[in-house]
Design an enzyme around this catalytic site. Structure first.
Site, mmCIF file in Angstrom:
data_model
loop_
_atom_site.group_PDB
_atom_site.id
_atom_site.type_symbol
_atom_site.label_atom_id
_atom_site.label_comp_id
_atom_site.label_asym_id
_atom_site.label_seq_id
_atom_site.Cartn_x
_atom_site.Cartn_y
_atom_site.Cartn_z
ATOM 1 N N LYS A 123 -36.603 -1.613 -51.989
ATOM 2 C CA LYS A 123 -35.566 -0.668 -51.557
ATOM 3 C C LYS A 123 -34.213 -1.371 -51.522
ATOM 4 C CE LYS A 123 -38.867 2.057 -48.846
ATOM 5 N NZ LYS A 123 -39.444 2.352 -47.533
ATOM 6 N N GLN A 150 -39.464 1.063 -41.365
ATOM 7 C CA GLN A 150 -40.629 1.034 -42.253
ATOM 8 C C GLN A 150 -41.917 1.245 -41.460
ATOM 9 O OE1 GLN A 150 -40.415 0.911 -45.553
ATOM 10 N NE2 GLN A 150 -42.609 0.811 -45.966
ATOM 11 N N ASP A 180 -35.261 9.007 -44.054
ATOM 12 C CA ASP A 180 -36.699 9.166 -44.281
ATOM 13 C C ASP A 180 -37.153 10.605 -44.040
ATOM 14 O OD1 ASP A 180 -38.458 7.208 -45.162
ATOM 15 O OD2 ASP A 180 -38.431 6.122 -43.263
HETATM 16 N N1 GUN Z 1 -44.413 3.507 -45.400
HETATM 17 C C1 GUN Z 1 -44.971 4.058 -46.498
HETATM 18 N N2 GUN Z 1 -44.128 4.981 -47.014
HETATM 19 C C2 GUN Z 1 -43.039 5.008 -46.234
HETATM 20 C C3 GUN Z 1 -41.839 5.750 -46.261
HETATM 21 O O1 GUN Z 1 -41.592 6.589 -47.120
HETATM 22 N N3 GUN Z 1 -40.949 5.473 -45.275
HETATM 23 C C4 GUN Z 1 -41.191 4.562 -44.314
HETATM 24 N N4 GUN Z 1 -40.263 4.374 -43.375
HETATM 25 N N5 GUN Z 1 -42.295 3.867 -44.246
HETATM 26 C C5 GUN Z 1 -43.220 4.079 -45.211
#
Ligand code: GUN
Length: 277
Positions: free
Chosen positions: A47, A90, A113
């Site tokens: 990311k 996350q 998110d």
């Molecule tokens: N863990 C797995 N997918 C995601 C996501 O899209 N966002 C976040 N914050 N954690 C994740």
């Protein structure tokens, strides 16, 4: 036909980069990591790399103390920092942290998110808000390849808050008929065989084999499973690609689209926050 998430992402990220160059500032995405889970670490780095490549500011905060009050304080500080436009914590969180309290703490305007209840409700009611990145990326990929959704039978395997449930709303808004299957579904195959669009997000490697797929269906594989050092999906790609009309590979399918949709959400957050001041 292969639904090439990598190529689609590269095109979309090039467009994003041009937009960012035309701004008088830079969108700033902050990602908070509460564990040293290797998969999470990999995702977070991906990311950050993508964000920087298109000219965003990107910060990773390692908050591994497991102290929830501390984490909530950090989020509060970011909420009030006008130089921060997107906040992402996350998942999964470190043990002992309460995901609902943590999500509730994020300013919905910076919740790129789409996990804050305000944004979940916005999706439910088809109001403006942040749509979670993976579901947004999947719809963008299907649209890129002109896969028709209206009137089609979409079968979603997996009922997670991150993928399965948001997909119900997005596909319903696009006038698909939606079935949700999960681990307790009786006779999964009977359902998947009637799918025009099959979205699989279970975390079970190669759950979906060719005999689960109707000839001519579109198959979207959200799984990323590390098996014997290799990344494989929830769909047996090599076998299913002979039956499906269109299919996403793993890797280079949904994964890159998730990152791109996160960047798009962050740009949206930047523009909305800027237009308010
Ligand atoms: N863990 C797995 N997918 C995601 C996501 O899209 N966002 C976040 N914050 N954690 C994740």
């Amino acid at each position: 036909m292969i639904l090439d998430g990598k190529a689609t992402s590269m095109t979309r990220q090039a467009d994003l980069k041009k937009t960012v160059e035309s701004l008088d500032g830079a969108p700033h995405l902050v990602v908070i990591l509460t564990t040293d889970n290797p998969a999470s670490t990999t995702y977070v780095k991906a990311k950050e790399k993508a964000a920087k490549k298109i000219g965003f500011k990107s910060t990773i905060i390692h908050d591994m103390t497991g102290d929830e009050a501390d984490l909530l304080k950090t989020i509060h500080t970011l909420n009030n920092d006008s130089d921060v436009h997107g906040i992402l914590v996350q998942l999964p969180l470190a043990e002992g942290l309460d995901v609902k309290r943590v999500m509730d703490a994020i300013d919905p305007k910076k919740d790129v998110d789409g996990f804050h209840p305000i944004n979940v409700a916005a999706l439910f009611q088809n109001r403006p808000g942040f749509v979670p990145a993976t579901p947004r990326g999947i719809i963008e990929l299907l649209d890129t390849y002109d896969i028709p959704l209206s009137g089609k039978h979409a079968v979603i395997v997996g009922r997670s808050q991150i993928v399965g449930l948001p997909m119900v709303h997005l596909l319903t808004q696009r006038h698909a008929t939606v079935t949700v299957c999960h681990s307790r579904t009786v006779d999964l195959k009977a359902h998947t065989l009637s799918a025009d669009i099959l979205v699989v997000a279970t975390g079970r490697p190669h759950l979906i084999t060719a005999d689960y797929v109707r000839p001519g269906a579109t198959v979207v594989d959200v799984g990323i499973n590390r098996v014997e050092g290799k990344l494989i999906g929830d769909v047996d790609f090599e076998a299913v690609k002979e039956v499906a009309q269109a299919i996403t590979p793993v890797p280079r399918g949904v994964g890159p689209m998730t990152i791109t949709a996160l960047l798009e959400n962050t740009l949206d957050a930047y523009q909305q926050l800027r237009s308010q001041t």
